[in-house]
Design an enzyme around this catalytic site. Sequence first.
Site, short mmCIF file in Angstrom:
data_model
loop_
_atom_site.label_atom_id
_atom_site.label_comp_id
_atom_site.label_asym_id
_atom_site.label_seq_id
_atom_site.Cartn_x
_atom_site.Cartn_y
_atom_site.Cartn_z
CG ASP A 111 10.95 -0.60 8.31
OD1 ASP A 111 11.75 -1.10 9.11
OD2 ASP A 111 10.88 0.63 8.08
CD GLU A 124 -5.02 -12.48 -4.95
OE1 GLU A 124 -4.41 -12.46 -6.04
OE2 GLU A 124 -5.60 -11.50 -4.47
#
Length: 577
Positions: free
Chosen positions: A234, A286
Site C-alpha cells: 500500500d 529467502e
Amino acid sequence: MPQTPELAESAPPAQHHRLESPVHHASTHDDWWRRSVIYQVYPRSFRDTTGNGVGDLPGITLELPKIASLGVDALWLSPFFASPQRDAGYDVSDYCAVDPLFGTLGDFDDLVAEANRLGVKILVDIVPNHCSNEHLLFARALAQGPGSAAREMFIFRDGRGERGDLPPNNWQSHFGGSAWTRVTEADGSPGQYYLHLFDSSQPDFNWDNPAVGDEFEHILRFWLDRGAGGFRVDVAHALVKDAALPDWGGTPDGSPSPGFPFSDAPMFGRPGVHDVFRRWRGICEEYDGERVLCAEANVHPIEAMADWVRSDEMHQSFNFPFLHTGWDAQALKGIITRSLNAFDAVGAPSTWVLSNHDVARHATRFGTVAPATRPGDGLGPEDPQPDLELGLARARAATLFMLGLPGGAYLYQGEELGLGDHTELPHPLRQDPTYARTNGERLGRDGCRVPLPWTPGNPTLGFSDAGEAWIPQPATWQHLTREAQELDPDSTLWMYRNALGLRRARNLGLGDLSWLVDTGTPEVLGFANGGLLVIMNLGNAQFTLPEGTVLQASSATAVDATGRLLNPDSTVWLLPA
Ligand code: NOJ
C-alpha cells in the site's frame, strides 16, 4: 449482447493486416509474475458466512474454487488485519492478527491450504506507510511524550506560529483537510502534531527510523512463514518523506492534478524508499516459490514508476496511467507503448488494470459522459446516472483488449460479472472517510465496494446467508448474479473465463506486441501478440476485419452476420485462418 450495427456505411474494404515493428519482445524468462493474472478480493464484500453482513475469510475459502476456475494465478486480499475499520482495514492496529470481523488466523491458514490445493497464491496487502491510531506503538508514542523513542516511530513535530497552534507544514490529507493533527499531551496541555497523509486515525510511520524497518521485517516474515505468496504494498511511493518536511507548492495532496501524485513532491518517491524495497526483495528471495511484491506506486509519469520494479526491488507495479486513460484509442496506444518501453527498460513486466476498490468500476466509467477517475469521486443519486448498457459493452471490450496484452493483469472482484458501481447509495450509508472529511463534497469509494451478487432471489443476492450486508446492492444486480451468468454462455463471466483460458493456452502474458499498421480509422486499435490479433473498435462505425482470420473470442455480438464487420464498442481476438 445487443449492438448498433446501423452505422456500417463507413466500413472500408477488407484488407490483409500489416504490423508495425514490435514495441515489445516476448519474455525469455518464465517467472509466474511476468505473465500473471491476479484477482483482487475485497474481503468485506466477497462472501459472508457468519451472518454479520461483512464478508469473511471462510467465505473466500468457500468460494475459492469458483475464482480459481476463472483461470487466475493469485488472489490479492485487501486488508483483513485487526483494525478499527476507519478506512476499511487500511488502518491496522495489529499486523499479525486477523480482525474478528473476518475470522481468525486459523481461517487464514485454511484459506492458504485450499489455495495450495487449487494452485493459486494468496497475496497479502501490507500497509507500511501508516497504522491505526489504536496500534500499540502509537498509543506508546502518545503516552511517552515529545523526544521519546516511542514518538520517533512516527512523524511528530511542534506546531508553527507563536503558540505552536499552526500545522508544521501545508500538506493535505488525501481524504481532505490538513495532514496534521495536534495531540493533547499526558499533562493535558496542547501538544505536538503528527503527520497522516490519510485519515487522522492513520498516523504515518517514520521510515527514517531503522526500528520501523525492523518492525516490518518481522511482519513480512510472519505472513511469509504462514504461506503468503507475497504482498501488495500500500502507498509504496510515500513511506519516506523529505526530512525537512517543506511546504509543497503543487496541489495540496502532492499532485500535479487531482489524484495523480507527482514523483517530485516532498512526500513521494524519495530515494530512500527504494532501500526499503531492496531489503524486502531480499527477504522474499529467502523463501521458496517466487514470493512477490506488487507496488501501489502511484507516481507519474510511468517512467518514474518503473523505478519501483528495478531488478532488485519489487516485481510488479500497478499501471494507474493505463487505468486512467479512458475510452480513447490513440491515448491507449500511447500509454501502452510507453508502459512497455518503461518497464522493458528495467527488465520488469508491465501490468494492466481497469478497476479496483478505490476508483469507479470501469463498467461505470465507460458508461458515464465525464467519468471521475480520482479516487473518492464516486457518483451519487443527484448525479446523471451512467448508461449501463454502453458501460457494460465498453467494459467487456476494454477487458478483452487488456487480457490480450503481454505482462501481468489485475482483476477486481465482480468485474467478471460486469458489475458497475452502486451510483445511488443514500448518503447516510456512506462509510469512506473521504465523504466526512470533505463534508460530502467528494462522495467517496463506497459505490465500488458493494457486496458481490452470487445467487438471485435472496435479499443480499447470496452474499450473506443471513440476508445482511454492510452496504446495500443496486437493484440492477438481480440479473447479474454469478449463478445466473453460469447458465448463460454469452455472459460476462463466460467471456472472462474463455479469455483467461486462451490467454494461458497461448502464453500471451509472456508474449510480444506489434501494433497493427493504419487501421484506416484512428478509433480502431489493433495489435498482434504472437499469432493472435486483438482489435478493439472505439469508434461509432463498423470496422471491416482483416481477411484470412478466424474469430477466437469476442466481447459481444461483435461481428455482424457476414462475420467480417466489427461493431462499435467491441473487441475481437482473431487467428490466421
Ligand atoms: C491505498 C488503498 O488502496 C486505499 O484504499 C487506502 O485508503 C489508502 N491506500 C490508505 O491506506
